[in-house]
Write an enzyme that holds these catalytic residues in place. Sequence first.
Site, PDB file in Angstrom:
ATOM      1  N   ASP A  64       0.854  -1.185   0.000  1.00 46.20           N
ATOM      2  CA  ASP A  64       0.000   0.000   0.000  1.00 46.20           C
ATOM      3  C   ASP A  64       0.895   1.241   0.000  1.00 46.20           C
ATOM      4  O   ASP A  64       2.132   1.143  -0.040  1.00 46.20           O
ATOM      5  CB  ASP A  64      -0.979   0.005   1.186  1.00 46.20           C
ATOM      6  CG  ASP A  64      -0.283   0.032   2.544  1.00 46.20           C
ATOM      7  OD1 ASP A  64       0.912   0.381   2.616  1.00 46.20           O
ATOM      8  OD2 ASP A  64      -0.953  -0.304   3.551  1.00 46.20           O
TER       9      ASP A  64
ATOM     10  N   ARG B 187      -4.839  -5.693  -0.637  1.00 48.29           N
ATOM     11  CA  ARG B 187      -3.452  -5.340  -0.986  1.00 48.29           C
ATOM     12  C   ARG B 187      -2.776  -6.448  -1.788  1.00 48.29           C
ATOM     13  O   ARG B 187      -1.971  -6.174  -2.688  1.00 48.29           O
ATOM     14  CB  ARG B 187      -2.654  -5.052   0.289  1.00 48.29           C
ATOM     15  CG  ARG B 187      -3.024  -3.739   0.958  1.00 48.29           C
ATOM     16  CD  ARG B 187      -2.215  -3.521   2.228  1.00 48.29           C
ATOM     17  NE  ARG B 187      -2.608  -4.439   3.287  1.00 48.29           N
ATOM     18  CZ  ARG B 187      -1.775  -4.931   4.196  1.00 48.29           C
ATOM     19  NH1 ARG B 187      -0.485  -4.639   4.147  1.00 48.29           N
ATOM     20  NH2 ARG B 187      -2.216  -5.739   5.145  1.00 48.29           N
TER      21      ARG B 187
END
Length: 301
Positions: A89, A181
């Site tokens: 991220d 993610r």
Amino acid sequence: MARKKKGRDISGWLVIDKPAGPTSTAIVNKVRWALDAKKAGHAGTLDPDATGVLAIALGEATKTVPYITDALKAYEFTVRLGQETNTDDAEGEVTATSDLRPTDDAIKAALGQFVGDIMQVPPQFSAVKIDGERAYKRARGGEQMEIAARPLWVEELLLTDRPDADHVTLEMTCGKGGYVRSIARDLGQALGCLGHVTQLRRIWSGPFDAEDGLTLEQVEALARTPELDSHILPLETGLSDLPEVRCTPEGAARLRNGNPGLVIAADVEYGDEAWASLDGRALAVGTYKAGELHPSRVFNT
């Protein structure tokens, strides 16, 4: 002798539209304080930077949390193409870059491999346990771990927007245990352009919708008032994915004591999991067998 917990015995669900920043645990603590609730928990962690549905279970509703965590949920997220990070991220360090920018058609074609029953490797910075220790704790120390792939059901994964060449917005509906993610990381690798998540929002989870949730500002403004209580949803909301069977008065008395009780059932087969009600109130969850519900959880409401 254990200390008695302070607070009110209230049961039900309060839906929060979580802002970016606070942890899920911090939200639970804020709600518990605002309602002066004796017991509270959440149904599915969101990362601090993520927003959207955080369903808070109160009192006896905490016994229904597994049915929400097991339910389908939907996420809207933005992927930054051309960069991979160590956290998958925007909070992490960029570890690799690429000048390649795939077309919309190439992205849509690649999404198919992430739909259905897939195997997914959680991020290095995640709460999965490796030899009894959380992965993120070891990753913070610079350790690179081998994390085993885990099964995930992805119902749908759609491209919904392409703001610019570097960003793509996706919407995913999936089952329990999915890491958005990881989807961004693996999609970037499959396309050869790399990628990481920059924005994540859970738009619904089981029966709960973000648009129906209270903001933290509303919770603080209404704290310790009957108006905040009025936003609490019934405990039974967390059982919406299970069939309902109705108790006889005699069956209800037995179920309250943890024993199998007679129920009136329709569209329920032998061995099905169901919840039993009396006058619309949940008494227990259990397994239906030959006219009786064999309880696994009993609600003390």
